[in-house]
Scaffold this motif. Structure first.
Motif, mmCIF file in Angstrom:
data_model
loop_
_atom_site.group_PDB
_atom_site.id
_atom_site.type_symbol
_atom_site.label_atom_id
_atom_site.label_comp_id
_atom_site.label_asym_id
_atom_site.label_seq_id
_atom_site.Cartn_x
_atom_site.Cartn_y
_atom_site.Cartn_z
ATOM 1 N N VAL A 196 0.806 -1.406 0.078
ATOM 2 C CA VAL A 196 -0.110 -0.054 -0.019
ATOM 3 C C VAL A 196 0.984 1.312 0.046
ATOM 4 C CG1 VAL A 196 -1.848 1.465 1.187
ATOM 5 C CG2 VAL A 196 -1.781 -1.107 1.370
ATOM 6 N N LEU A 197 0.617 2.100 -0.893
ATOM 7 C CA LEU A 197 1.503 3.367 -1.077
ATOM 8 C C LEU A 197 0.609 4.617 -0.540
ATOM 9 C CD1 LEU A 197 2.814 2.752 -4.791
ATOM 10 C CD2 LEU A 197 3.933 2.337 -2.495
ATOM 11 N N THR A 198 -0.727 4.524 -0.826
ATOM 12 C CA THR A 198 -1.425 5.834 -0.264
ATOM 13 C C THR A 198 -2.845 5.020 0.140
ATOM 14 O OG1 THR A 198 -0.531 7.179 -1.869
ATOM 15 C CG2 THR A 198 -2.686 7.935 -0.860
ATOM 16 N N ALA A 199 -3.337 5.352 1.562
ATOM 17 C CA ALA A 199 -4.732 5.061 1.629
ATOM 18 C C ALA A 199 -5.353 6.222 1.988
ATOM 19 C CB ALA A 199 -4.615 4.010 2.839
ATOM 20 N N GLU A 200 -5.806 7.063 1.352
ATOM 21 C CA GLU A 200 -6.555 8.166 1.508
ATOM 22 C C GLU A 200 -8.058 8.287 1.371
ATOM 23 O OE1 GLU A 200 -5.187 10.712 3.116
ATOM 24 O OE2 GLU A 200 -3.256 9.622 3.262
ATOM 25 N N PRO A 201 -8.903 8.775 1.869
ATOM 26 C CA PRO A 201 -10.450 8.933 1.695
ATOM 27 C C PRO A 201 -10.476 9.119 0.024
ATOM 28 C CG PRO A 201 -9.962 10.177 3.555
ATOM 29 C CD PRO A 201 -8.609 9.940 2.795
ATOM 30 N N ASP A 202 -9.800 9.960 -0.721
ATOM 31 C CA ASP A 202 -9.997 10.014 -2.019
ATOM 32 C C ASP A 202 -9.086 9.380 -3.085
ATOM 33 O OD1 ASP A 202 -8.036 11.732 -1.241
ATOM 34 O OD2 ASP A 202 -8.785 13.562 -2.434
ATOM 35 N N GLU A 203 -8.199 8.731 -2.402
ATOM 36 C CA GLU A 203 -7.120 7.806 -3.466
ATOM 37 C C GLU A 203 -6.638 6.883 -2.678
ATOM 38 O OE1 GLU A 203 -3.204 8.892 -5.621
ATOM 39 O OE2 GLU A 203 -3.933 10.598 -4.512
ATOM 40 N N PHE A 204 -6.276 5.746 -3.396
ATOM 41 C CA PHE A 204 -5.687 4.489 -3.133
ATOM 42 C C PHE A 204 -4.600 4.142 -4.063
ATOM 43 C CE2 PHE A 204 -5.153 0.141 -2.771
ATOM 44 C CZ PHE A 204 -4.940 -0.206 -1.558
ATOM 45 N N SER A 205 -3.425 3.977 -3.714
ATOM 46 C CA SER A 205 -2.470 3.686 -4.642
ATOM 47 C C SER A 205 -1.548 2.372 -3.949
ATOM 48 C CB SER A 205 -1.476 4.558 -5.059
ATOM 49 O OG SER A 205 -0.729 5.111 -3.863
ATOM 50 N N ALA A 206 -1.131 1.447 -4.740
ATOM 51 C CA ALA A 206 -0.598 0.304 -4.442
ATOM 52 C C ALA A 206 0.361 -0.174 -5.468
ATOM 53 C CB ALA A 206 -1.349 -0.866 -4.004
ATOM 54 N N GLU A 207 1.385 -0.879 -4.978
ATOM 55 C CA GLU A 207 2.487 -1.561 -5.824
ATOM 56 C C GLU A 207 2.295 -2.952 -5.847
ATOM 57 O OE1 GLU A 207 7.141 -1.882 -6.760
ATOM 58 O OE2 GLU A 207 6.435 -0.675 -5.152
ATOM 59 N N LEU A 208 1.697 -3.617 -6.975
ATOM 60 C CA LEU A 208 1.699 -5.262 -7.130
ATOM 61 C C LEU A 208 3.123 -5.564 -7.301
ATOM 62 C CD1 LEU A 208 -0.301 -7.619 -6.973
ATOM 63 C CD2 LEU A 208 -0.153 -7.554 -9.753
ATOM 64 N N GLN A 209 3.775 -6.431 -6.266
ATOM 65 C CA GLN A 209 5.192 -6.723 -6.220
ATOM 66 C C GLN A 209 5.491 -7.931 -6.745
ATOM 67 O OE1 GLN A 209 6.131 -6.048 -2.089
ATOM 68 N NE2 GLN A 209 6.881 -3.836 -2.746
ATOM 69 N N ARG A 210 4.132 -8.785 -6.722
ATOM 70 C CA ARG A 210 4.168 -10.086 -7.368
ATOM 71 C C ARG A 210 2.908 -10.745 -7.617
ATOM 72 N NH1 ARG A 210 6.763 -12.399 -2.716
ATOM 73 N NH2 ARG A 210 4.790 -13.529 -1.995
ATOM 74 N N GLY A 211 2.803 -11.319 -8.377
ATOM 75 C CA GLY A 211 1.217 -12.248 -8.575
ATOM 76 C C GLY A 211 0.271 -11.431 -9.524
ATOM 77 N N GLU A 212 -1.037 -11.509 -8.910
ATOM 78 C CA GLU A 212 -2.030 -11.047 -9.824
ATOM 79 C C GLU A 212 -3.005 -10.149 -8.968
ATOM 80 O OE1 GLU A 212 -2.631 -14.736 -13.191
ATOM 81 O OE2 GLU A 212 -3.573 -14.724 -11.216
ATOM 82 N N ALA A 213 -3.577 -9.346 -9.512
ATOM 83 C CA ALA A 213 -4.652 -8.690 -8.879
ATOM 84 C C ALA A 213 -5.715 -8.144 -10.003
ATOM 85 C CB ALA A 213 -4.347 -7.401 -8.075
ATOM 86 N N PHE A 214 -6.956 -8.241 -9.633
ATOM 87 C CA PHE A 214 -8.213 -8.018 -10.277
ATOM 88 C C PHE A 214 -8.999 -6.561 -9.572
ATOM 89 C CE2 PHE A 214 -12.670 -8.290 -11.458
ATOM 90 C CZ PHE A 214 -12.686 -8.465 -12.666
ATOM 91 N N ILE A 215 -9.203 -5.675 -10.457
ATOM 92 C CA ILE A 215 -9.555 -4.255 -9.860
ATOM 93 C C ILE A 215 -11.077 -4.197 -10.328
ATOM 94 C CG2 ILE A 215 -9.259 -2.005 -9.644
ATOM 95 C CD1 ILE A 215 -6.180 -2.339 -10.133
ATOM 96 N N ILE A 216 -12.091 -3.886 -9.788
ATOM 97 C CA ILE A 216 -13.200 -3.272 -10.024
ATOM 98 C C ILE A 216 -13.328 -1.841 -9.436
ATOM 99 C CG2 ILE A 216 -15.766 -3.552 -9.811
ATOM 100 C CD1 ILE A 216 -15.502 -6.426 -9.479
ATOM 101 N N ALA A 217 -13.092 -0.831 -10.405
ATOM 102 C CA ALA A 217 -13.350 0.396 -9.824
ATOM 103 C C ALA A 217 -14.745 1.175 -10.168
ATOM 104 C CB ALA A 217 -11.954 1.407 -10.552
#
Length: 129
Positions: A90-111
């Motif tokens: 997790v790089l940022t966990a703010e009310p209006d923004e979330f940012s992260a770095e996927l260091q390994r593997g897979e992630a599926f996002i529903i925005a």
């Protein structure tokens, strides 16, 4: 070592663990991680814990799934699903923004349009608004 010093060391250790434990959640944390299947881990402030219940995320948390396990992240109305053998910081966990770095593997996002999600992976960056 006398009993007084021994007891004082135990109290100090208990206090330190209570400050670093996942249960000690900051009020500004807005994103939730929930273990779905299998054995999952979270690293916070250099200490690793089993992720066995839903908890709020903070900046610099590292989430990890093992073989046969999955984690769901809820960011407002948006979601990130981590597949097995994945690691996400997790790089940022703010009310209006979330940012992260996927260091390994897979992630599926529903925005959802109400939440901004930025995901870094393999020298690429994706912004979903």
């Amino acid at each position: 070592m006398n009993r007084t010093r021994f007891a004082a060391l135990w109290v100090a250790l208990a206090l330190l663990l209570s400050l670093l434990a996942p249960a000690a959640i900051a009020e500004d944390a807005v994103s939730l991680a929930r273990p779905d299947v299998g054995v999952n881990f979270i690293e916070r402030k250099g200490l690793g814990f089993s992720l066995d219940k839903e908890m709020k995320l903070r900046k610099k948390d590292v989430l990890e799934t093992r073989a046969g396990s999955e984690i769901s992240l809820s960011i407002g109305e948006s979601s990130i699903y981590m597949n097995e053998n994945s690691q996400l910081k997790v790089l940022t966990a703010e009310p209006d923004e979330f940012s992260a770095e996927l260091q390994r593997g897979e992630a599926f996002i529903i925005a959802d349009a109400a939440n901004s999600i930025r995901l870094k992976f393999a020298d690429k960056e994706v912004l979903l608004e």
